[in-house]
Design an enzyme around this catalytic site. Structure first.
Site, PDB file in Angstrom:
ATOM      1  N   ALA A 141      35.065  16.713  -4.735  1.00 40.92           N
ATOM      2  CA  ALA A 141      35.053  15.398  -5.383  1.00 40.92           C
ATOM      3  C   ALA A 141      34.891  14.257  -4.397  1.00 40.92           C
ATOM      4  O   ALA A 141      35.834  13.911  -3.682  1.00 40.92           O
ATOM      5  CB  ALA A 141      36.342  15.229  -6.181  1.00 40.92           C
ATOM      6  N   THR A 176      31.245  18.288 -10.692  1.00 39.84           N
ATOM      7  CA  THR A 176      30.878  19.625 -11.159  1.00 39.84           C
ATOM      8  C   THR A 176      32.129  20.509 -11.152  1.00 39.84           C
ATOM      9  O   THR A 176      32.868  20.511 -10.156  1.00 39.84           O
ATOM     10  CB  THR A 176      29.791  20.221 -10.241  1.00 39.84           C
ATOM     11  OG1 THR A 176      28.657  19.360 -10.294  1.00 39.84           O
ATOM     12  CG2 THR A 176      29.392  21.630 -10.656  1.00 39.84           C
ATOM     13  N   GLU A 263      23.472  22.231   1.106  1.00 39.02           N
ATOM     14  CA  GLU A 263      23.258  22.005  -0.316  1.00 39.02           C
ATOM     15  C   GLU A 263      21.798  21.661  -0.598  1.00 39.02           C
ATOM     16  O   GLU A 263      21.197  22.157  -1.546  1.00 39.02           O
ATOM     17  CB  GLU A 263      24.165  20.823  -0.716  1.00 39.02           C
ATOM     18  CG  GLU A 263      24.436  20.722  -2.178  1.00 39.02           C
ATOM     19  CD  GLU A 263      25.194  19.438  -2.516  1.00 39.02           C
ATOM     20  OE1 GLU A 263      25.363  18.560  -1.646  1.00 39.02           O
ATOM     21  OE2 GLU A 263      25.613  19.327  -3.678  1.00 39.02           O
ATOM     22  N   ARG A 289      -2.292  30.874 -27.058  1.00 38.51           N
ATOM     23  CA  ARG A 289      -2.497  29.785 -28.028  1.00 38.51           C
ATOM     24  C   ARG A 289      -3.987  29.514 -28.202  1.00 38.51           C
ATOM     25  O   ARG A 289      -4.680  29.199 -27.220  1.00 38.51           O
ATOM     26  CB  ARG A 289      -1.773  28.530 -27.519  1.00 38.51           C
ATOM     27  CG  ARG A 289      -1.975  27.300 -28.367  1.00 38.51           C
ATOM     28  CD  ARG A 289      -1.192  27.373 -29.649  1.00 38.51           C
ATOM     29  NE  ARG A 289      -1.228  26.112 -30.365  1.00 38.51           N
ATOM     30  CZ  ARG A 289      -0.919  25.995 -31.643  1.00 38.51           C
ATOM     31  NH1 ARG A 289      -0.559  27.050 -32.343  1.00 38.51           N
ATOM     32  NH2 ARG A 289      -0.950  24.816 -32.223  1.00 38.51           N
ATOM     33  N   GLN A 300     -10.256  22.687 -19.383  1.00 36.03           N
ATOM     34  CA  GLN A 300     -10.063  22.330 -17.964  1.00 36.03           C
ATOM     35  C   GLN A 300      -8.784  21.531 -17.717  1.00 36.03           C
ATOM     36  O   GLN A 300      -8.163  21.667 -16.665  1.00 36.03           O
ATOM     37  CB  GLN A 300     -11.271  21.559 -17.445  1.00 36.03           C
ATOM     38  CG  GLN A 300     -12.453  22.488 -17.202  1.00 36.03           C
ATOM     39  CD  GLN A 300     -13.602  21.805 -16.515  1.00 36.03           C
ATOM     40  OE1 GLN A 300     -13.727  20.586 -16.548  1.00 36.03           O
ATOM     41  NE2 GLN A 300     -14.470  22.576 -15.900  1.00 36.03           N
ATOM     42  N   GLY A 362       3.893  20.652 -29.289  1.00 34.11           N
ATOM     43  CA  GLY A 362       5.125  20.505 -30.097  1.00 34.11           C
ATOM     44  C   GLY A 362       6.116  21.618 -29.812  1.00 34.11           C
ATOM     45  O   GLY A 362       7.331  21.389 -29.781  1.00 34.11           O
ATOM     46  N   GLY A 386      22.467  13.792  -3.600  1.00 36.89           N
ATOM     47  CA  GLY A 386      21.679  12.671  -3.078  1.00 36.89           C
ATOM     48  C   GLY A 386      20.412  12.506  -3.890  1.00 36.89           C
ATOM     49  O   GLY A 386      19.645  13.460  -4.062  1.00 36.89           O
TER      50      GLY A 386
HETATM   51  C1  LIG Z   1      24.848  16.914 -12.826  1.00 35.73           C
HETATM   52  C2  LIG Z   1      25.532  16.202 -11.705  1.00 35.73           C
HETATM   53  C3  LIG Z   1      26.501  16.872 -10.948  1.00 35.73           C
HETATM   54  C4  LIG Z   1      27.161  16.201  -9.907  1.00 35.73           C
HETATM   55  N1  LIG Z   1      28.163  16.864  -9.213  1.00 35.73           N
HETATM   56  C5  LIG Z   1      28.885  16.187  -8.276  1.00 35.73           C
HETATM   57  C6  LIG Z   1      30.006  16.809  -7.617  1.00 35.73           C
HETATM   58  O1  LIG Z   1      30.303  17.978  -7.847  1.00 35.73           O
HETATM   59  N2  LIG Z   1      30.724  16.074  -6.725  1.00 35.73           N
HETATM   60  C7  LIG Z   1      30.426  14.770  -6.442  1.00 35.73           C
HETATM   61  O2  LIG Z   1      31.125  14.179  -5.625  1.00 35.73           O
HETATM   62  N3  LIG Z   1      29.373  14.148  -7.053  1.00 35.73           N
HETATM   63  C8  LIG Z   1      28.601  14.809  -7.972  1.00 35.73           C
HETATM   64  N4  LIG Z   1      27.545  14.199  -8.606  1.00 35.73           N
HETATM   65  C9  LIG Z   1      27.261  12.801  -8.301  1.00 35.73           C
HETATM   66  C10 LIG Z   1      25.947  12.574  -7.577  1.00 35.73           C
HETATM   67  O3  LIG Z   1      26.052  12.983  -6.246  1.00 35.73           O
HETATM   68  C11 LIG Z   1      25.608  11.082  -7.759  1.00 35.73           C
HETATM   69  O4  LIG Z   1      25.290  10.887  -9.117  1.00 35.73           O
HETATM   70  C12 LIG Z   1      24.467  10.659  -6.872  1.00 35.73           C
HETATM   71  O5  LIG Z   1      24.824  10.701  -5.524  1.00 35.73           O
HETATM   72  C13 LIG Z   1      23.976   9.246  -7.218  1.00 35.73           C
HETATM   73  O6  LIG Z   1      25.021   8.335  -7.298  1.00 35.73           O
HETATM   74  P1  LIG Z   1      25.142   7.395  -8.590  1.00 35.73           P
HETATM   75  O7  LIG Z   1      25.061   8.279  -9.778  1.00 35.73           O
HETATM   76  O8  LIG Z   1      26.340   6.551  -8.475  1.00 35.73           O
HETATM   77  O9  LIG Z   1      23.856   6.480  -8.555  1.00 35.73           O
HETATM   78  P2  LIG Z   1      23.742   5.112  -7.750  1.00 35.73           P
HETATM   79  O10 LIG Z   1      24.177   5.321  -6.345  1.00 35.73           O
HETATM   80  O11 LIG Z   1      24.380   4.027  -8.531  1.00 35.73           O
HETATM   81  O12 LIG Z   1      22.176   4.873  -7.744  1.00 35.73           O
HETATM   82  C14 LIG Z   1      21.467   4.134  -8.747  1.00 35.73           C
HETATM   83  C15 LIG Z   1      19.990   4.071  -8.318  1.00 35.73           C
HETATM   84  O13 LIG Z   1      19.877   3.322  -7.107  1.00 35.73           O
HETATM   85  C16 LIG Z   1      19.157   4.081  -6.145  1.00 35.73           C
HETATM   86  N5  LIG Z   1      19.617   3.743  -4.810  1.00 35.73           N
HETATM   87  C17 LIG Z   1      20.884   3.791  -4.343  1.00 35.73           C
HETATM   88  N6  LIG Z   1      20.918   3.425  -3.040  1.00 35.73           N
HETATM   89  C18 LIG Z   1      19.640   3.153  -2.678  1.00 35.73           C
HETATM   90  C19 LIG Z   1      19.002   2.730  -1.465  1.00 35.73           C
HETATM   91  N7  LIG Z   1      19.704   2.557  -0.339  1.00 35.73           N
HETATM   92  N8  LIG Z   1      17.668   2.561  -1.475  1.00 35.73           N
HETATM   93  C20 LIG Z   1      16.943   2.767  -2.609  1.00 35.73           C
HETATM   94  N9  LIG Z   1      17.478   3.151  -3.779  1.00 35.73           N
HETATM   95  C21 LIG Z   1      18.807   3.354  -3.816  1.00 35.73           C
HETATM   96  C22 LIG Z   1      19.463   5.533  -6.515  1.00 35.73           C
HETATM   97  O14 LIG Z   1      18.524   6.413  -5.961  1.00 35.73           O
HETATM   98  C23 LIG Z   1      19.397   5.448  -8.032  1.00 35.73           C
HETATM   99  O15 LIG Z   1      18.060   5.501  -8.446  1.00 35.73           O
HETATM  100  C24 LIG Z   1      26.848  14.848  -9.621  1.00 35.73           C
HETATM  101  C25 LIG Z   1      25.852  14.193 -10.376  1.00 35.73           C
HETATM  102  C26 LIG Z   1      25.211  14.863 -11.395  1.00 35.73           C
HETATM  103  C27 LIG Z   1      24.157  14.115 -12.192  1.00 35.73           C
END
Ligand SMILES: Cc1cc2nc3c(=O)[nH]c(=O)nc-3n(C[C@H](O)[C@H](O)[C@H](O)COP(=O)(O)OP(=O)(O)OC[C@H]3O[C@@H](n4cnc5c(N)ncnc54)[C@H](O)[C@@H]3O)c2cc1C
Length: 402
Positions: A141, A176, A263, A289, A300, A362, A386
């Site tokens: 986490a 997760t 990872e 199909r 193509q 579809g 990431g």
């Molecule tokens: C299915 C799933 C499982 C996950 N499991 C885990 C887990 O087990 N443990 C855990 O700790 N986390 C987990 N995560 C979290 C995941 O690592 C984050 O969702 C991810 O790092 C993105 O952070 P955020 O969702 O806060 O998006 P944000 O950081 O808020 O990003 C929003 C947008 O801004 C963009 N952005 C951010 N910074 C920059 C920058 N410097 N330059 C350009 N664009 C930028 C991002 O790419 C994105 O498009 C999980 C997420 C998902 C969807």
């Protein structure tokens, strides 16, 4: 390496048969979130003796460490670092239910992996072994509602030292296995009065049921339903020094970064599974199909889709083979290489799966034909471990720092 060996292919076929018998009949229950993935994963482990392999490699690793001999990071992985034994099940499972691999990868690679890298022998015995055999489920986490990509800078969860204990407060999201985890590797900042961005990152191991720890039900999401994702809320959770992972150079932040490499390289194998399956289903469909008196495979524009899918399959497979070869030689990819692998293969899997939906028309939008589930699942590859955008920044930063 340019091909899997005959022995690798035997492993692959045995895993494939197991998946056909055990996972495919449960796909609807997994994709609705009704069936948590853990008993199926334990079944895989038992069937292929991976639990016993994990147990014996754990013992030999700990014996080596106690005798002062160096151990390799993958000594306690199933197959003791046999790349085919660790990659092929990932690829095969991802053809059917990529979430199974996310759930397993987080528990083994991230939760157990961090404890095995940074724990004392007692901590490894206490938490590591049960995670490595899948007897227990682990979560890792870091992410918080206000600090996703800026994971450490924006982290607000805190640990305050009170006597011999730490009092932990904060919340985590998108975790997760969060809803079902028995063991949680939890990152937070030491509340020592310094400005929040300068504080030390601490890593604790928490157990389900500790007073003040709340694990929510699975969140509703777009796909990857076979990997439950939840929130964690901590309200004055008290943890002794025995729960602090203190070993390893560079502390919590550095160890989390080391996990990025493993990872991210692993996502390439996951992507390969999705791509291979979508390509196979698309070729079958393009043959069968018929429209305007001919099979759609003769058009193509459909051929272009199949050709692009094949290019993606070859490229991602080459990345996976290169990674297997590097593992065999005991080499680790650089951050730029691992991030580039993830960026390319996550985008390729997502594009291939969406193109498969399009090719099926579809039917592609209907669950029965399976490509829509793979497209929903593959999209997650571009976000977790990431986002695509963060991979770009890490590739550039690593290249520019040399
Ligand atoms: C299915 C799933 C499982 C996950 N499991 C885990 C887990 O087990 N443990 C855990 O700790 N986390 C987990 N995560 C979290 C995941 O690592 C984050 O969702 C991810 O790092 C993105 O952070 P955020 O969702 O806060 O998006 P944000 O950081 O808020 O990003 C929003 C947008 O801004 C963009 N952005 C951010 N910074 C920059 C920058 N410097 N330059 C350009 N664009 C930028 C991002 O790419 C994105 O498009 C999980 C997420 C998902 C969807």
């Amino acid at each position: 390496m340019i091909e899997w060996s005959a022995e690798d292919l035997m492993i692959r076929d045995a895993v494939r048969d197991w998946i056909d018998a055990e996972v495919r009949p449960n796909l609807d229950a997994l994709d609705s979130g009704e069936l948590p993935p853990y008993d199926l994963l334990r079944g895989l482990y038992k069937t292929f003796g991976m639990d016993e392999m994990a147990r014996s490699s754990f013992r030999s690793r700990l014996d080596k460490e106690r005798a002062g001999e160096p151990s390799r990071a993958d000594d306690d992985r199933p197959g003791g670092g046999n790349a085919a034994m660790s990659m092929l099940p990932v690829i095969e499972l991802c053809k059917v239910a990529p979430g199974l691999v996310s759930a397993m990868g987080v528990s083994l690679g991230l939760a157990a992996g961090t404890i095995m890298k940074r724990g004392t022998a007692e901590q490894k015995e206490r938490w590591g072994l049960d995670l490595l055999t899948l007897d227990k489920v682990g979560a890792w986490a870091i992410t918080e509602p206000n600090s996703g990509s800026d994971a450490f800078g924006g982290m607000q969860a805190t640990a305050r030292k009170v006597g011999d204990e730490y009092v932990i407060n904060g919340s985590k999201t998108f975790i997760t296995n969060g809803p079902y985890a028995d063991t949680i590797v939890f990152y937070c900042k030491l509340d020592d009065g310094r400005p929040a961005r300068d504080r030390e990152i601490l890593t604790f191991v928490l157990d389900r049921g500790m007073p003040g720890l709340d694990q929510t039900r699975p969140l509703r999401k777009m796909g990857l339903h076979s990997s439950p994702t939840g929130e964690l809320f901590l309200n004055d959770v008290r943890a002794g020094e025995d729960r602090l992972l203190a070993a390893g150079s560079g502390g919590g932040k550095e160890s989390a970064k080391q996990n990025f490499v493993t990872e991210r390289a692993g996502v390439a194998a996951m992507a390969l599974g999705v791509i291979e399956e979508c390509l196979k289903l698309s070729v079958d469909y393009a043959r069968k199909r018929e429209l305007w008196g001919q099979r759609i495979g003769d058009f193509q524009l459909i051929q272009l889709k199949l050709a692009r899918m094949e290019v993606a399959r070859l490229n991602v497979q080459n990345l996976v083979f290169r990674h297997v070869e590097m593992q065999r030689q005991g080499r680790t990819p650089t951050l730029a290489e691992a991030s580039a692998m993830k960026l390319y293969s996550a985008q390729a899997a997502s594009e291939v799966a969406m193109e498969a939906v399009q090719l099926f028309g579809g039917n592609g939008y209907m669950s029965e034909y399976r490509v829509e589930q793979l497209a929903r699942d593959a999209k997650s590859f571009q976000i977790y471990a990431g986002t695509d955008e963060i991979q770009v920044t890490h590739i550039a930063r690593d290249l520019l720092s040399r």
